[in-house]
Design a protein around this motif. Structure first.
Motif, PDB file in Angstrom:
ATOM      1  N   ALA A   3      30.267  19.442  42.695  1.00  0.00           N
ATOM      2  CA  ALA A   3      30.804  20.630  41.833  1.00  0.00           C
ATOM      3  C   ALA A   3      29.744  21.435  41.634  1.00  0.00           C
ATOM      4  CB  ALA A   3      31.398  20.180  40.483  1.00  0.00           C
ATOM      5  N   ALA A   4      30.357  22.875  41.732  1.00  0.00           N
ATOM      6  CA  ALA A   4      29.350  23.938  41.347  1.00  0.00           C
ATOM      7  C   ALA A   4      28.673  23.747  39.895  1.00  0.00           C
ATOM      8  CB  ALA A   4      29.870  25.283  41.585  1.00  0.00           C
ATOM      9  N   VAL A   5      27.907  24.721  39.641  1.00  0.00           N
ATOM     10  CA  VAL A   5      27.269  24.668  38.189  1.00  0.00           C
ATOM     11  C   VAL A   5      28.503  24.388  37.137  1.00  0.00           C
ATOM     12  CG1 VAL A   5      25.854  26.078  36.818  1.00  0.00           C
ATOM     13  CG2 VAL A   5      25.462  26.044  38.936  1.00  0.00           C
ATOM     14  N   ALA A   6      29.378  25.303  37.004  1.00  0.00           N
ATOM     15  CA  ALA A   6      30.322  25.045  36.002  1.00  0.00           C
ATOM     16  C   ALA A   6      31.477  25.747  36.380  1.00  0.00           C
ATOM     17  CB  ALA A   6      29.513  25.352  34.482  1.00  0.00           C
ATOM     18  N   PRO A   7      32.555  25.454  35.638  1.00  0.00           N
ATOM     19  CA  PRO A   7      33.936  26.430  35.717  1.00  0.00           C
ATOM     20  C   PRO A   7      33.463  27.672  35.143  1.00  0.00           C
ATOM     21  CG  PRO A   7      34.444  24.223  35.069  1.00  0.00           C
ATOM     22  CD  PRO A   7      32.748  24.192  34.931  1.00  0.00           C
ATOM     23  N   VAL A   8      34.044  28.586  35.639  1.00  0.00           N
ATOM     24  CA  VAL A   8      33.815  30.164  35.175  1.00  0.00           C
ATOM     25  C   VAL A   8      35.167  30.899  34.869  1.00  0.00           C
ATOM     26  CG1 VAL A   8      33.013  32.124  35.868  1.00  0.00           C
ATOM     27  CG2 VAL A   8      31.670  30.230  36.708  1.00  0.00           C
ATOM     28  N   ARG A   9      35.096  31.249  33.838  1.00  0.00           N
ATOM     29  CA  ARG A   9      36.112  32.355  33.344  1.00  0.00           C
ATOM     30  C   ARG A   9      35.878  33.792  33.748  1.00  0.00           C
ATOM     31  NH1 ARG A   9      40.571  31.001  30.222  1.00  0.00           N
ATOM     32  NH2 ARG A   9      41.304  32.951  29.156  1.00  0.00           N
ATOM     33  N   TYR A  10      36.704  34.424  34.525  1.00  0.00           N
ATOM     34  CA  TYR A  10      36.449  35.752  34.899  1.00  0.00           C
ATOM     35  C   TYR A  10      37.583  36.706  34.746  1.00  0.00           C
ATOM     36  CZ  TYR A  10      38.254  34.714  39.597  1.00  0.00           C
ATOM     37  OH  TYR A  10      39.239  34.079  40.444  1.00  0.00           O
ATOM     38  N   MET A  11      37.465  37.907  34.904  1.00  0.00           N
ATOM     39  CA  MET A  11      38.695  39.008  34.826  1.00  0.00           C
ATOM     40  C   MET A  11      38.398  39.766  35.909  1.00  0.00           C
ATOM     41  SD  MET A  11      40.098  39.391  30.981  1.00  0.00           S
ATOM     42  CE  MET A  11      41.431  40.434  31.673  1.00  0.00           C
ATOM     43  N   ILE A  12      39.257  40.582  36.871  1.00  0.00           N
ATOM     44  CA  ILE A  12      39.236  41.267  37.793  1.00  0.00           C
ATOM     45  C   ILE A  12      39.370  42.705  36.965  1.00  0.00           C
ATOM     46  CG2 ILE A  12      39.512  42.162  40.099  1.00  0.00           C
ATOM     47  CD1 ILE A  12      40.305  39.342  40.870  1.00  0.00           C
ATOM     48  N   SER A  13      38.398  43.692  37.020  1.00  0.00           N
ATOM     49  CA  SER A  13      38.804  44.950  36.490  1.00  0.00           C
ATOM     50  C   SER A  13      39.427  45.830  37.797  1.00  0.00           C
ATOM     51  CB  SER A  13      37.308  45.543  36.291  1.00  0.00           C
ATOM     52  OG  SER A  13      36.677  46.017  37.352  1.00  0.00           O
ATOM     53  N   GLU A  14      39.879  46.885  37.280  1.00  0.00           N
ATOM     54  CA  GLU A  14      40.627  47.885  38.295  1.00  0.00           C
ATOM     55  C   GLU A  14      39.502  48.072  39.265  1.00  0.00           C
ATOM     56  OE1 GLU A  14      42.804  52.256  38.573  1.00  0.00           O
ATOM     57  OE2 GLU A  14      42.491  51.477  36.576  1.00  0.00           O
ATOM     58  N   MET A 134      45.269  38.528  53.441  1.00  0.00           N
ATOM     59  CA  MET A 134      45.162  38.034  52.039  1.00  0.00           C
ATOM     60  C   MET A 134      43.880  37.528  51.680  1.00  0.00           C
ATOM     61  SD  MET A 134      49.200  36.705  51.473  1.00  0.00           S
ATOM     62  CE  MET A 134      48.540  35.313  50.565  1.00  0.00           C
ATOM     63  N   PHE A 135      43.444  37.808  50.589  1.00  0.00           N
ATOM     64  CA  PHE A 135      41.961  37.422  50.106  1.00  0.00           C
ATOM     65  C   PHE A 135      41.941  37.239  48.588  1.00  0.00           C
ATOM     66  CE2 PHE A 135      41.951  42.167  50.234  1.00  0.00           C
ATOM     67  CZ  PHE A 135      41.542  42.190  48.784  1.00  0.00           C
ATOM     68  N   VAL A 136      40.990  36.527  48.269  1.00  0.00           N
ATOM     69  CA  VAL A 136      40.916  36.156  46.811  1.00  0.00           C
ATOM     70  C   VAL A 136      39.482  36.789  46.695  1.00  0.00           C
ATOM     71  CG1 VAL A 136      40.149  34.288  45.182  1.00  0.00           C
ATOM     72  CG2 VAL A 136      41.832  33.929  46.917  1.00  0.00           C
ATOM     73  N   SER A 137      39.507  37.760  45.711  1.00  0.00           N
ATOM     74  CA  SER A 137      38.291  38.449  45.208  1.00  0.00           C
ATOM     75  C   SER A 137      37.668  37.873  43.988  1.00  0.00           C
ATOM     76  CB  SER A 137      38.808  40.117  44.845  1.00  0.00           C
ATOM     77  OG  SER A 137      39.794  40.023  44.034  1.00  0.00           O
ATOM     78  N   LEU A 138      36.434  37.749  43.964  1.00  0.00           N
ATOM     79  CA  LEU A 138      35.553  37.185  42.929  1.00  0.00           C
ATOM     80  C   LEU A 138      34.477  38.183  42.633  1.00  0.00           C
ATOM     81  CD1 LEU A 138      35.205  33.661  44.383  1.00  0.00           C
ATOM     82  CD2 LEU A 138      36.813  34.380  42.490  1.00  0.00           C
ATOM     83  N   PRO A 139      34.465  38.705  41.326  1.00  0.00           N
ATOM     84  CA  PRO A 139      33.454  39.508  40.691  1.00  0.00           C
ATOM     85  C   PRO A 139      32.024  38.682  40.695  1.00  0.00           C
ATOM     86  CG  PRO A 139      35.074  39.330  39.222  1.00  0.00           C
ATOM     87  CD  PRO A 139      35.472  38.237  40.130  1.00  0.00           C
ATOM     88  N   LYS A 140      30.910  39.082  41.747  1.00  0.00           N
ATOM     89  CA  LYS A 140      29.868  38.265  41.709  1.00  0.00           C
ATOM     90  C   LYS A 140      29.111  38.434  40.246  1.00  0.00           C
ATOM     91  CE  LYS A 140      28.660  40.079  46.137  1.00  0.00           C
ATOM     92  NZ  LYS A 140      27.753  40.540  46.975  1.00  0.00           N
ATOM     93  N   ALA A 141      29.180  39.122  39.647  1.00  0.00           N
ATOM     94  CA  ALA A 141      28.148  39.284  38.240  1.00  0.00           C
ATOM     95  C   ALA A 141      28.994  38.013  37.287  1.00  0.00           C
ATOM     96  CB  ALA A 141      28.304  40.731  37.641  1.00  0.00           C
ATOM     97  N   GLN A 142      30.430  37.985  37.394  1.00  0.00           N
ATOM     98  CA  GLN A 142      30.968  37.091  36.405  1.00  0.00           C
ATOM     99  C   GLN A 142      30.896  35.548  36.991  1.00  0.00           C
ATOM    100  OE1 GLN A 142      34.572  38.235  34.722  1.00  0.00           O
ATOM    101  NE2 GLN A 142      34.327  40.279  35.858  1.00  0.00           N
ATOM    102  N   VAL A 143      30.982  35.656  38.317  1.00  0.00           N
ATOM    103  CA  VAL A 143      31.011  34.124  38.879  1.00  0.00           C
ATOM    104  C   VAL A 143      29.514  33.557  38.940  1.00  0.00           C
ATOM    105  CG1 VAL A 143      31.333  32.947  40.984  1.00  0.00           C
ATOM    106  CG2 VAL A 143      33.068  34.559  40.197  1.00  0.00           C
ATOM    107  N   GLY A 144      28.415  34.544  38.949  1.00  0.00           N
ATOM    108  CA  GLY A 144      26.971  33.967  38.903  1.00  0.00           C
ATOM    109  C   GLY A 144      26.459  33.501  40.201  1.00  0.00           C
TER     110      GLY A 144
END
Length: 174
Positions: A3-14, A134-144
């Motif tokens: 598994a990766a480091v840890a589960p991450v909680r994130y939100m995508i801003s506008e 279609m894509f899944v977008s992940l905010p880099k700063a929040q994902v780590g």
């Protein structure tokens, strides 16, 4: 690696969604402009009497493409973000050697690493494509950094070593 480091909680801003969606769609707009421009140049070389009209049309076409990429695509992406309530919900990201999972109150998405067809990134976002559109977008700063490294390593291990390079259909699992 299980598994990766840890589960991450994130939100995508506008702003993050607009950046990702504009990036994902701009390349196609510029490709169309490049093909049309190349064809117009060929016609202009073969038919000198049309050169001025064709060159004016090319300039106008490139200006319209720039307008689309700089103004229309971001505006449309912002509209989509506001219209889709689930885009504004918090996500929980879980990563394992076998799969990617993103869950939120309204539902979840799970995908094997071998089922992603491409990945790309912007300054602030990582985009994982499930198909050409279609894509899944992940905010880099929040994902780590550690999770981003894990994601890139899993993608590379399954045949997607480089960003913006599509997986060959024969490399996808049945």
């Amino acid at each position: 690696m299980n598994a990766a480091v840890a589960p991450v909680r994130y939100m995508i801003s506008e702003a993050e969604y607009v950046e990702a969606a504009t990036h994902a769609n701009a390349r196609g707009a510029w490709r169309v402009a490049a093909v049309v421009t190349a064809f117009a140049l060929l016609v202009a070389l073969l038919k000198p009497q049309f050169q001025v009209a064709i060159l004016c049309g090319m300039v106008l076409g490139l200006a319209l493409t720039a307008f689309k990429v700089m103004f229309l695509l971001p505006r449309r992406a912002a509209q989509i973000y506001h219209a889709q309530a689930s885009m504004r919900e918090p996500f929980e990201l879980a990563l394992t050697d076998e799969q990617f999972e993103s869950a939120q109150r309204s539902g979840s998405f799970r995908n094997a690493w071998t089922d992603f067809v491409k990945w790309d990134e912007t300054a602030n976002m990582l985009l994982l494509y499930v198909d050409k559109a279609m894509f899944v977008s992940l905010p880099k700063a929040q994902v780590g950094t550690a999770n981003l490294a894990f994601i890139r390593a899993r993608l590379a291990a399954t045949g997607l070593e480089q960003r913006n390079r599509s997986r060959k259909p024969e490399d996808r699992k049945p």
